[in-house]
Scaffold this motif. Structure first.
Motif, PDB file in Angstrom:
ATOM      1  N   ARG A 113      17.881   0.307  -1.450  1.00 35.37           N
ATOM      2  CA  ARG A 113      18.206   0.275  -0.031  1.00 35.37           C
ATOM      3  C   ARG A 113      19.720   0.271   0.177  1.00 35.37           C
ATOM      4  O   ARG A 113      20.230   0.934   1.090  1.00 35.37           O
ATOM      5  N   ILE A 118      19.890   1.877   3.696  1.00 38.22           N
ATOM      6  CA  ILE A 118      18.679   1.602   4.468  1.00 38.22           C
ATOM      7  C   ILE A 118      18.636   0.101   4.744  1.00 38.22           C
ATOM      8  O   ILE A 118      18.718  -0.703   3.814  1.00 38.22           O
ATOM      9  N   ALA A 122      13.920  -2.267   7.456  1.00 40.48           N
ATOM     10  CA  ALA A 122      13.371  -0.958   7.819  1.00 40.48           C
ATOM     11  C   ALA A 122      12.080  -0.697   7.061  1.00 40.48           C
ATOM     12  O   ALA A 122      11.939  -1.032   5.890  1.00 40.48           O
ATOM     13  N   CYS A 124       9.853   1.799   5.219  1.00 39.67           N
ATOM     14  CA  CYS A 124      10.132   3.053   4.524  1.00 39.67           C
ATOM     15  C   CYS A 124       8.845   3.697   4.016  1.00 39.67           C
ATOM     16  O   CYS A 124       7.965   3.022   3.484  1.00 39.67           O
ATOM     17  N   VAL A 144       6.934   7.885  11.388  1.00 45.34           N
ATOM     18  CA  VAL A 144       8.291   7.328  11.353  1.00 45.34           C
ATOM     19  C   VAL A 144       8.881   7.365  12.758  1.00 45.34           C
ATOM     20  O   VAL A 144       9.463   6.378  13.235  1.00 45.34           O
ATOM     21  N   HIS A 145       8.698   8.478  13.448  1.00 49.65           N
ATOM     22  CA  HIS A 145       9.177   8.603  14.825  1.00 49.65           C
ATOM     23  C   HIS A 145       8.503   7.562  15.731  1.00 49.65           C
ATOM     24  O   HIS A 145       9.166   6.903  16.550  1.00 49.65           O
ATOM     25  N   LYS A 148       9.964   4.116  15.276  1.00 51.90           N
ATOM     26  CA  LYS A 148      11.277   4.001  15.909  1.00 51.90           C
ATOM     27  C   LYS A 148      11.140   3.876  17.435  1.00 51.90           C
ATOM     28  O   LYS A 148      11.902   3.156  18.064  1.00 51.90           O
ATOM     29  N   ASP A 153      12.803  -0.231  12.909  1.00 56.39           N
ATOM     30  CA  ASP A 153      13.622   0.669  12.104  1.00 56.39           C
ATOM     31  C   ASP A 153      12.735   1.259  11.009  1.00 56.39           C
ATOM     32  O   ASP A 153      11.969   0.537  10.358  1.00 56.39           O
ATOM     33  N   ALA A 154      12.806   2.559  10.803  1.00 56.22           N
ATOM     34  CA  ALA A 154      11.949   3.229   9.827  1.00 56.22           C
ATOM     35  C   ALA A 154      12.674   4.422   9.231  1.00 56.22           C
ATOM     36  O   ALA A 154      13.593   4.974   9.841  1.00 56.22           O
ATOM     37  N   CYS A 155      12.239   4.798   8.041  1.00 57.41           N
ATOM     38  CA  CYS A 155      12.829   5.971   7.400  1.00 57.41           C
ATOM     39  C   CYS A 155      11.773   6.681   6.553  1.00 57.41           C
ATOM     40  O   CYS A 155      10.764   6.085   6.155  1.00 57.41           O
ATOM     41  N   LEU A 156      12.016   7.951   6.315  1.00 57.03           N
ATOM     42  CA  LEU A 156      11.156   8.752   5.467  1.00 57.03           C
ATOM     43  C   LEU A 156      12.005   9.267   4.319  1.00 57.03           C
ATOM     44  O   LEU A 156      13.035   9.915   4.538  1.00 57.03           O
ATOM     45  N   LEU A 157      11.603   8.949   3.093  1.00 57.41           N
ATOM     46  CA  LEU A 157      12.281   9.455   1.911  1.00 57.41           C
ATOM     47  C   LEU A 157      11.385  10.509   1.286  1.00 57.41           C
ATOM     48  O   LEU A 157      10.185  10.283   1.095  1.00 57.41           O
TER      49      LEU A 157
END
Length: 167
Positions: A113, A118, A122, A124, A144-145, A148, A153-157
């Motif tokens: 992170r 990140i 968040a 993930c 993910v959208h 948010k 808080d979010a993320c795509l790896l």
């Protein structure tokens, strides 16, 4: 061939020979026997039904030890009446359990992170795949959208390779 290998064993005063493949079992085992090597060990790492042909009977009878890496393999070998079960030993492949501990996972999580900037809180999603449209990378963007949108808080790896097209 066999005699050359036997000469090498004899010239090196080998105390033991460890054989790892079927061809080695036969050639190396016979060469060790001709050279008078005191110990022959065969290592078997795959579960195969050992055929009871003459060649394999000789191989397994000549071996002082049969080392396998799983209880299942040992059990299959012990079922064969022509294999001396007393010669079978199980030596499991080594695994460092620390790598799977909750402490290590937390440590790695923090390291990654930090490297990827990140936030700790968040959410993930990691997608590891050969990246074609049919693998669903696009479908992971929606959640993910949505996260948010509700303030999480979010993320795509995404990790993997593709052809450069999303067909």
């Amino acid at each position: 061939g066999l005699l050359d290998l036997a000469r090498r064993f004899r010239s090196h005063c080998a105390d033991a020979v460890l054989l790892n493949k079927w061809r080695e079992y036969w050639l190396g085992g016979m060469a060790a026997w001709v050279a008078g090597v005191p110990r022959t060990v065969i290592a078997l790492g795959l579960r195969v039904e050992p055929r009871g042909d003459l060649k394999r009977r000789i191989i397994f009878r000549r071996a002082d030890r049969i080392v396998v890496n799983a209880d299942e393999i040992a059990a299959a070998l012990r079922e064969q009446p022509w294999i001396d079960a007393g010669r079978i030993r199980v030596v499991h492949n080594g695994v460092d359990l620390w790598e799977f501990s909750p402490e290590r996972r937390a440590e790695l999580r923090s390291e990654w992170r930090e490297k990827l900037d990140i936030p700790e809180d968040a959410f993930c999603i990691l997608n590891v795949a050969h990246n074609f449209r049919r693998k669903g990378v696009w479908e992971a963007i929606g959640p993910v959208h949505d996260l948010k949108e509700v303030g999480q808080d979010a993320c795509l790896l995404v990790a993997g390779r593709g052809t450069g097209t999303w067909q």
